[in-house]
Design a protein around this motif. Structure first.
Motif, PDB file in Angstrom:
ATOM      1  N   PHE A 141       0.895  -1.334  -0.090  1.00 53.94           N
ATOM      2  CA  PHE A 141       0.064   0.227   0.097  1.00 53.94           C
ATOM      3  C   PHE A 141       0.838   1.158  -0.002  1.00 53.94           C
ATOM      4  O   PHE A 141       1.840   1.373   0.685  1.00 53.94           O
ATOM      5  N   GLN A 142       0.449   2.271  -1.022  1.00 51.56           N
ATOM      6  CA  GLN A 142       1.230   3.487  -0.897  1.00 51.56           C
ATOM      7  C   GLN A 142       0.675   4.306  -0.084  1.00 51.56           C
ATOM      8  O   GLN A 142      -0.602   4.126   0.695  1.00 51.56           O
ATOM      9  N   VAL A 143       1.288   5.498   0.154  1.00 52.19           N
ATOM     10  CA  VAL A 143       0.625   6.475   1.232  1.00 52.19           C
ATOM     11  C   VAL A 143      -0.894   6.765   0.890  1.00 52.19           C
ATOM     12  O   VAL A 143      -1.428   6.961   1.846  1.00 52.19           O
ATOM     13  N   ALA A 144      -1.164   7.114  -0.234  1.00 51.39           N
ATOM     14  CA  ALA A 144      -2.496   7.529  -0.765  1.00 51.39           C
ATOM     15  C   ALA A 144      -3.440   6.223  -0.412  1.00 51.39           C
ATOM     16  O   ALA A 144      -4.530   6.500   0.154  1.00 51.39           O
ATOM     17  N   HIS A 145      -2.974   5.328  -0.413  1.00 44.87           N
ATOM     18  CA  HIS A 145      -4.050   4.012  -0.339  1.00 44.87           C
ATOM     19  C   HIS A 145      -4.251   3.955   1.310  1.00 44.87           C
ATOM     20  O   HIS A 145      -5.538   3.656   1.856  1.00 44.87           O
ATOM     21  N   LEU A 146      -3.036   4.109   2.061  1.00 50.58           N
ATOM     22  CA  LEU A 146      -3.257   4.116   3.418  1.00 50.58           C
ATOM     23  C   LEU A 146      -4.221   5.257   4.116  1.00 50.58           C
ATOM     24  O   LEU A 146      -5.106   5.073   4.986  1.00 50.58           O
ATOM     25  N   GLN A 147      -3.717   6.464   3.213  1.00 42.61           N
ATOM     26  CA  GLN A 147      -4.658   7.792   3.762  1.00 42.61           C
ATOM     27  C   GLN A 147      -6.252   7.305   3.465  1.00 42.61           C
ATOM     28  O   GLN A 147      -7.024   7.752   4.493  1.00 42.61           O
ATOM     29  N   ARG A 148      -6.450   6.653   2.439  1.00 42.61           N
ATOM     30  CA  ARG A 148      -7.752   6.496   2.245  1.00 42.61           C
ATOM     31  C   ARG A 148      -8.597   5.300   3.127  1.00 42.61           C
ATOM     32  O   ARG A 148      -9.723   5.525   3.473  1.00 42.61           O
ATOM     33  N   LEU A 149      -7.821   4.261   3.560  1.00 41.86           N
ATOM     34  CA  LEU A 149      -8.271   3.686   4.498  1.00 41.86           C
ATOM     35  C   LEU A 149      -8.677   4.310   5.829  1.00 41.86           C
ATOM     36  O   LEU A 149      -9.607   4.004   6.476  1.00 41.86           O
ATOM     37  N   ALA A 150      -7.575   5.039   6.187  1.00 39.77           N
ATOM     38  CA  ALA A 150      -7.758   5.826   7.572  1.00 39.77           C
ATOM     39  C   ALA A 150      -9.219   6.858   7.447  1.00 39.77           C
ATOM     40  O   ALA A 150      -9.907   6.759   8.241  1.00 39.77           O
ATOM     41  N   GLU A 151      -9.516   7.521   6.241  1.00 35.11           N
ATOM     42  CA  GLU A 151     -10.203   8.280   6.104  1.00 35.11           C
ATOM     43  C   GLU A 151     -11.502   7.608   6.162  1.00 35.11           C
ATOM     44  O   GLU A 151     -12.756   8.076   6.656  1.00 35.11           O
ATOM     45  N   GLU A 152     -11.619   6.730   5.438  1.00 35.89           N
ATOM     46  CA  GLU A 152     -13.165   5.879   4.943  1.00 35.89           C
ATOM     47  C   GLU A 152     -13.441   5.009   6.034  1.00 35.89           C
ATOM     48  O   GLU A 152     -14.565   4.496   6.150  1.00 35.89           O
ATOM     49  N   THR A 153     -12.475   4.122   6.654  1.00 38.54           N
ATOM     50  CA  THR A 153     -12.799   3.187   7.834  1.00 38.54           C
ATOM     51  C   THR A 153     -12.301   3.590   9.197  1.00 38.54           C
ATOM     52  O   THR A 153     -12.758   3.034  10.089  1.00 38.54           O
ATOM     53  N   GLY A 154     -11.376   4.460   9.435  1.00 45.78           N
ATOM     54  CA  GLY A 154     -10.904   4.805  10.771  1.00 45.78           C
ATOM     55  C   GLY A 154     -10.067   3.720  11.218  1.00 45.78           C
ATOM     56  O   GLY A 154      -9.456   3.539  12.368  1.00 45.78           O
ATOM     57  N   LEU A 155      -9.926   2.671  10.661  1.00 43.62           N
ATOM     58  CA  LEU A 155      -9.164   1.440  11.074  1.00 43.62           C
ATOM     59  C   LEU A 155      -7.881   1.548  10.191  1.00 43.62           C
ATOM     60  O   LEU A 155      -7.585   1.278   8.947  1.00 43.62           O
TER      61      LEU A 155
END
Ligand code: NDP
Length: 279
Positions: A141-155
């Motif tokens: 996972f790249q930074v953008a992918h990790l950011q999206r997980l954080a924003e959309e799931t909080g997990l």
């Protein structure tokens, strides 16, 4: 026997910082090879549905299951939630266990599945909730992918398993992990051998009276990453395990870090464009 330190994952479980990788270990050889790794003292095995050796890893590990940290990964064809659930059931069956220590999404595949790796990630959360995965994470996972997980799931993932070696430091992704409590696991830690005849590596190996592989693996350990070198050669398996009675000094660490070639140093695919889904 060399003492392998544990790192603590978000969620509280611990992971041995050094493990044994099983990519490209043929099923016919995997029981014997993993058995040898366990005899040497490895207590952390990294496999994946894609490696097609989960059943053999499970057979080798079964008698020591409670002592071994076991990781597997979701194959690229199984990102849809129902497929992920079925594939995870199959992983547990093949590994002869009712729980894995860590389960990862193997690749984000941002150009597949309409760019949806988020529902896949939520599905892995179910396996923690029902106790069948102690921890979950991602790989590549790249930074953008990790950011999206954080924003959309909080997990956030407990780990991100990414390509890292002296020729490809992958520092931006590592830094995001450091800042957000995500442990970096460095795959292909010796670049499948490509870094071992670098003059800087050879010089340091000569200075500390260790092998080139030990020097490079020690560099990873001192940077705080998890590593699981693969070898099918018992003497190398032993060599790669003996990293905890040597220390590189700051200049040696910096000399290895300075070998970074940026993106051209990758030996594996670029996660932003990698789209391999088995047919
Ligand atoms: P490694 O960097 O671990 O290198 C393995 C190669 O190096 C093999 O050819 C091995 O040869 C050789 N080797 C191992 N030890 C030594 C040594 N001491 N001296 C000289 N040569 C040595 O590559 P991998 O790609 O296997 O990466 C390690 C693990 O990371 C994988 O097994 C897998 O678990 C994981 N991985 C994850 C990926 C992902 O996408 N998540 C992608 C790639 C890897 P031999 O076996 O003949 O001894």
């Amino acid at each position: 026997m060399s003492h392998v330190p544990d790192l603590t994952l978000a969620g509280g479980s611990t992971i041995p910082q050094l493990g044994f990788g099983t990519y490209q270990i043929e099923p016919a050889d995997a029981v014997q090879t993993v058995t040898t790794a366990l005899e040497i003292g490895y207590r952390h095995i990294d496999t994946a549905q894609m490696y097609e050796n989960e059943a053999e890893v499970g057979e080798a590990v079964e008698h020591l299951r409670s002592e071994v940290f076991l990781t597997s990964k979701l194959n690229n064809g199984f990102h849809r939630p129902d497929d992920a659930r079925r594939a995870f059931d199959e992983t547990l069956r093949k590994l002869r266990t009712d729980r894995v220590d860590l389960f990862l999404i193997h690749w984000p595949l941002p150009t597949e599945y309409d760019g949806d790796y988020v529902s896949t990630w939520r599905t892995l959360g179910e396996f923690v909730a029902d106790g069948r995965a102690t921890a979950i994470g991602v790989s590549n996972f790249q930074v953008a992918h990790l950011q999206r997980l954080a924003e959309e799931t909080g997990l956030l993932p407990a780990v991100n398993q990414i390509e890292v070696h002296p020729y490809f430091g992958n520092e931006e992704v590592r830094a995001y992990g450091r800042e957000h409590g995500i442990v970096t696991e460095a795959w292909s830690p010796i670049a499948q051998g490509a870094v071992l005849d670098d003059p800087a590596v050879l010089q340091i190996a000569s200075d500390v009276e260790r092998t080139p592989a030990q020097v490079v693996l020690r560099w990873h350990v001192q940077r705080g990453d998890v590593v699981f070198p693969k070898s099918s050669t018992p003497s190398r398996m032993q060599e790669n395990f003996d990293l905890f009675d040597v220390e590189l000094d700051d200049a040696q660490m910096q000399a290895l870090t300075a070998l970074d070639r940026g993106p051209s140093g990758r030996i594996g695919p670029d996660p932003d464009t990698f789209d391999y889904v088995p047919g």
